[in-house]
Design a protein around this motif. Structure first.
Motif, PDB file in Angstrom:
ATOM      1  N   ALA A   1      -2.494  -2.982 -14.880  1.00  0.00           N
ATOM      2  CA  ALA A   1      -1.324  -3.572 -14.216  1.00  0.00           C
ATOM      3  C   ALA A   1      -1.408  -3.372 -12.706  1.00  0.00           C
ATOM      4  CB  ALA A   1      -0.053  -2.941 -14.770  1.00  0.00           C
ATOM      5  N   TYR A   2      -1.895  -2.226 -12.267  1.00  0.00           N
ATOM      6  CA  TYR A   2      -2.022  -1.951 -10.831  1.00  0.00           C
ATOM      7  C   TYR A   2      -3.007  -2.922 -10.186  1.00  0.00           C
ATOM      8  CZ  TYR A   2      -3.372   0.433  -6.541  1.00  0.00           C
ATOM      9  OH  TYR A   2      -3.661   0.725  -5.231  1.00  0.00           O
ATOM     10  N   LYS A   3      -4.132  -3.173 -10.861  1.00  0.00           N
ATOM     11  CA  LYS A   3      -5.123  -4.084 -10.301  1.00  0.00           C
ATOM     12  C   LYS A   3      -4.567  -5.502 -10.198  1.00  0.00           C
ATOM     13  CE  LYS A   3      -9.239  -1.578 -11.862  1.00  0.00           C
ATOM     14  NZ  LYS A   3     -10.435  -1.613 -12.751  1.00  0.00           N
ATOM     15  N   LYS A   4      -3.808  -5.915 -11.209  1.00  0.00           N
ATOM     16  CA  LYS A   4      -3.232  -7.261 -11.179  1.00  0.00           C
ATOM     17  C   LYS A   4      -2.205  -7.398 -10.071  1.00  0.00           C
ATOM     18  CE  LYS A   4      -3.972  -8.372 -16.055  1.00  0.00           C
ATOM     19  NZ  LYS A   4      -3.339  -8.685 -17.367  1.00  0.00           N
TER      20      LYS A   4
ATOM     21  N   GLY B   1      -4.048  -7.541  -6.691  1.00  0.00           N
ATOM     22  CA  GLY B   1      -4.615  -8.874  -6.462  1.00  0.00           C
ATOM     23  C   GLY B   1      -5.907  -8.886  -5.680  1.00  0.00           C
ATOM     24  N   SER B   2      -6.534  -7.760  -5.471  1.00  0.00           N
ATOM     25  CA  SER B   2      -7.778  -7.719  -4.700  1.00  0.00           C
ATOM     26  C   SER B   2      -8.986  -7.952  -5.615  1.00  0.00           C
ATOM     27  CB  SER B   2      -7.928  -6.377  -3.991  1.00  0.00           C
ATOM     28  OG  SER B   2      -7.952  -5.325  -4.936  1.00  0.00           O
ATOM     29  N   LYS B   3     -10.073  -8.441  -5.037  1.00  0.00           N
ATOM     30  CA  LYS B   3     -11.283  -8.681  -5.814  1.00  0.00           C
ATOM     31  C   LYS B   3     -12.181  -7.447  -5.776  1.00  0.00           C
ATOM     32  CE  LYS B   3     -11.683 -13.705  -5.546  1.00  0.00           C
ATOM     33  NZ  LYS B   3     -11.739 -13.863  -7.006  1.00  0.00           N
ATOM     34  N   PRO B   4     -12.952  -7.218  -6.815  1.00  0.00           N
ATOM     35  CA  PRO B   4     -13.903  -6.108  -6.794  1.00  0.00           C
ATOM     36  C   PRO B   4     -14.930  -6.295  -5.681  1.00  0.00           C
ATOM     37  CG  PRO B   4     -13.715  -7.075  -8.995  1.00  0.00           C
ATOM     38  CD  PRO B   4     -12.976  -7.955  -8.070  1.00  0.00           C
ATOM     39  N   ILE B   5     -15.564  -5.208  -5.301  1.00  0.00           N
ATOM     40  CA  ILE B   5     -16.558  -5.276  -4.228  1.00  0.00           C
ATOM     41  C   ILE B   5     -17.675  -6.247  -4.577  1.00  0.00           C
ATOM     42  CG2 ILE B   5     -18.269  -3.931  -2.956  1.00  0.00           C
ATOM     43  CD1 ILE B   5     -16.474  -1.524  -3.201  1.00  0.00           C
ATOM     44  N   GLU B   6     -18.028  -6.314  -5.854  1.00  0.00           N
ATOM     45  CA  GLU B   6     -19.112  -7.190  -6.265  1.00  0.00           C
ATOM     46  C   GLU B   6     -18.791  -8.658  -6.036  1.00  0.00           C
ATOM     47  OE1 GLU B   6     -17.625  -5.020  -8.166  1.00  0.00           O
ATOM     48  OE2 GLU B   6     -19.078  -3.385  -8.344  1.00  0.00           O
ATOM     49  N   GLU B   7     -17.488  -9.026  -5.983  1.00  0.00           N
ATOM     50  CA  GLU B   7     -17.095 -10.424  -5.844  1.00  0.00           C
ATOM     51  C   GLU B   7     -16.574 -10.748  -4.446  1.00  0.00           C
ATOM     52  OE1 GLU B   7     -14.314 -11.365  -8.903  1.00  0.00           O
ATOM     53  OE2 GLU B   7     -15.534 -10.526 -10.519  1.00  0.00           O
ATOM     54  N   GLU B   8     -16.655  -9.814  -3.519  1.00  0.00           N
ATOM     55  CA  GLU B   8     -16.110 -10.061  -2.181  1.00  0.00           C
ATOM     56  C   GLU B   8     -16.893 -11.126  -1.425  1.00  0.00           C
ATOM     57  OE1 GLU B   8     -15.834  -6.402  -0.076  1.00  0.00           O
ATOM     58  OE2 GLU B   8     -13.916  -5.855  -0.989  1.00  0.00           O
TER      59      GLU B   8
ATOM     60  N   LEU C   1     -12.391 -10.784   5.295  1.00  0.00           N
ATOM     61  CA  LEU C   1     -12.175 -11.276   3.942  1.00  0.00           C
ATOM     62  C   LEU C   1     -10.919 -12.150   3.892  1.00  0.00           C
ATOM     63  CD1 LEU C   1     -12.883  -8.058   1.827  1.00  0.00           C
ATOM     64  CD2 LEU C   1     -14.434  -9.968   2.285  1.00  0.00           C
ATOM     65  N   ASP C   2     -10.980 -13.205   3.127  1.00  0.00           N
ATOM     66  CA  ASP C   2      -9.837 -14.104   2.972  1.00  0.00           C
ATOM     67  C   ASP C   2      -9.073 -13.732   1.697  1.00  0.00           C
ATOM     68  OD1 ASP C   2      -8.060 -16.140   3.351  1.00  0.00           O
ATOM     69  OD2 ASP C   2      -9.372 -17.694   2.516  1.00  0.00           O
ATOM     70  N   ASN C   3      -8.510 -12.522   1.701  1.00  0.00           N
ATOM     71  CA  ASN C   3      -7.739 -12.064   0.543  1.00  0.00           C
ATOM     72  C   ASN C   3      -6.398 -12.773   0.474  1.00  0.00           C
ATOM     73  OD1 ASN C   3      -9.245 -10.091  -0.920  1.00  0.00           O
ATOM     74  ND2 ASN C   3      -9.067  -8.726   0.850  1.00  0.00           N
ATOM     75  N   ASN C   4      -5.957 -13.057  -0.733  1.00  0.00           N
ATOM     76  CA  ASN C   4      -4.598 -13.576  -0.927  1.00  0.00           C
ATOM     77  C   ASN C   4      -3.591 -12.446  -0.755  1.00  0.00           C
ATOM     78  OD1 ASN C   4      -5.472 -16.208  -1.529  1.00  0.00           O
ATOM     79  ND2 ASN C   4      -5.878 -15.617  -3.667  1.00  0.00           N
ATOM     80  N   LEU C   5      -2.345 -12.841  -0.516  1.00  0.00           N
ATOM     81  CA  LEU C   5      -1.301 -11.822  -0.452  1.00  0.00           C
ATOM     82  C   LEU C   5      -1.187 -11.139  -1.810  1.00  0.00           C
ATOM     83  CD1 LEU C   5       1.472 -13.766   1.492  1.00  0.00           C
ATOM     84  CD2 LEU C   5       0.173 -11.801   2.323  1.00  0.00           C
ATOM     85  N   PRO C   6      -0.935  -9.836  -1.820  1.00  0.00           N
ATOM     86  CA  PRO C   6      -0.810  -9.123  -3.105  1.00  0.00           C
ATOM     87  C   PRO C   6       0.317  -9.726  -3.937  1.00  0.00           C
ATOM     88  CG  PRO C   6      -0.978  -7.579  -1.276  1.00  0.00           C
ATOM     89  CD  PRO C   6      -0.810  -8.936  -0.669  1.00  0.00           C
ATOM     90  N   PRO C   7       0.096  -9.911  -5.234  1.00  0.00           N
ATOM     91  CA  PRO C   7       1.157 -10.485  -6.093  1.00  0.00           C
ATOM     92  C   PRO C   7       2.463  -9.710  -6.025  1.00  0.00           C
ATOM     93  CG  PRO C   7      -0.942 -10.483  -7.247  1.00  0.00           C
ATOM     94  CD  PRO C   7      -1.167  -9.731  -5.963  1.00  0.00           C
TER      95      PRO C   7
ATOM     96  N   PHE D   1       9.029 -11.108  -2.425  1.00  0.00           N
ATOM     97  CA  PHE D   1       9.558 -12.110  -1.498  1.00  0.00           C
ATOM     98  C   PHE D   1      10.379 -13.150  -2.248  1.00  0.00           C
ATOM     99  CE2 PHE D   1       8.903 -16.137   0.881  1.00  0.00           C
ATOM    100  CZ  PHE D   1       9.618 -15.799   2.018  1.00  0.00           C
ATOM    101  N   TYR D   2       9.869 -13.614  -3.415  1.00  0.00           N
ATOM    102  CA  TYR D   2      10.622 -14.576  -4.218  1.00  0.00           C
ATOM    103  C   TYR D   2      11.945 -13.976  -4.695  1.00  0.00           C
ATOM    104  CZ  TYR D   2       6.367 -17.415  -4.364  1.00  0.00           C
ATOM    105  OH  TYR D   2       5.278 -18.173  -4.017  1.00  0.00           O
TER     106      TYR D   2
END
Length: 322
Positions: free
Chosen positions: A94-97, A100-107, A122-128, A134-135
């Motif tokens: 749940a913490y990883k979801k 919202g960050s990608k593993p180092i292997e997929e950066e 890195l073009d990371n998305n905003l954390p879920p 915000f919503y």
């Protein structure tokens, strides 16, 4: 639970839960404060010792059972102990979801073309979790606007007035059931028939021997006139009954004789009923005239009525006749 929470956390946690429940069920307004009650402290110390003893016994049993296993059984037991529980795995997932960050292997998939002296971005998305928060704030703002600005719900000032009125009602109800908390500063004149009847009963039994049943006075002063030795009014009369009369002479302290504050308030209110009555054999006045300074002053100024035309005609006729 033993696998999930270590003993050095488990024992204090259970202890403080028991301590909180004990405080909730034991502590009350008419008893000593929770931590000042020696019985409760001793009880909690015994609980702590019992928890430590249980922890030691269970640990000893587990150790004996472990030693009784063969090498293969010990290996399986050790593997099971080091294996994370389902709850721990769920929390990590749940913490990883939420992160919202990608593993180092997929950066490599989200590296931007920018390159500043070998530093890439890195073009990371905003954390879920941030996006969801915000919503939620937007939804809360819409609901708040509709509730308070469209349907005109009670604002904080109206809620304060409502809670204040409820608190006043609770105080009045509390006073009805806690009349013995009254003292010289808080006593009020009682007008309820049941209180005055109770005050009369006390007066006849304890006070009439000195003041007479009609308040005319005997050994004690007259209670029907406007003269008071130690002051009139409900507060002064209550204080005199409670603390007694003048030093060396006068009335005893009925507080020391066992009268409750509520009973003294009742008899003080009944005594004030004698004011303005006519006893059979009134005793001469003692003390000084007491005036309640807190009472509103009566307007004794009489203004001359305005003269009308008829009044002026009558005055002219009287002057002519004279």
């Amino acid at each position: 639970m033993r696998k999930l929470i270590p003993s050095y956390i488990r024992v204090p946690l259970i202890f403080f839960i028991i301590a909180g429940l004990t405080e909730y069920f034991v502590d009350s307004g008419d008893q000593p404060a929770f931590m000042e009650n020696p019985v409760v402290i001793v009880f909690l110390l015994l609980v702590l010792l019992i928890l430590i003893a249980i922890e030691g016994i269970v640990g000893s049993i587990e150790n004996v059972l472990y030693q009784s296993l063969d090498e293969e059984g010990k290996a399986r037991y050790d593997a099971k102990q080091t294996e994370p529980s389902k709850l721990v795995l769920w929390v990590k997932d749940a913490y990883k979801k939420l992160l919202g960050s990608k593993p180092i292997e997929e950066e490599g998939e989200i590296i931007l073309d920018h390159n500043y002296d070998g530093i890439k971005e890195l073009d990371n998305n905003l954390p879920p979790w941030w996006v969801y928060s915000f919503y939620i704030t937007i939804i809360f703002g819409v609901i708040y606007m509709i509730r308070y600005h469209v349907f005109n719900a009670d604002d904080q000032f109206a809620e304060y007035e409502i809670e204040y009125a409820e608190a006043q009602r609770a105080i009045e109800e509390y006073k009805k059931n806690a009349k013995d908390l009254v003292d010289f500063n808080t006593v009020e004149l009682l007008t309820d028939a049941s209180d005055l009847k109770a005050g009369e009963t006390i007066f006849v039994a304890k006070c009439a021997v000195c003041h007479k049943a009609d308040g005319g006075g005997g050994i004690g002063p007259n209670l029907t006139d406007d003269y008071w030795i130690l002051g009139g009014g409900i507060k002064n009369v209550f204080k005199t009954i409670s603390e007694g009369g003048r030093s060396g002479k006068g009335m005893v302290s009925w507080k020391k004789e066992g009268l409750k504050p509520s009973e003294m308030a009742q008899v003080a209110s009944y005594v004030l009923q004698f004011q303005g009555t006519t006893p059979a054999e009134p005793k001469a006045a003692e003390g000084e005239i007491w005036v309640d300074e807190s009472a509103p002053e009566e307007n004794t100024n009489t203004e001359e009525a305005p003269k009308t035309e008829d009044t002026e005609v009558i005055e002219v006729v009287e002057a002519t006749e004279n």
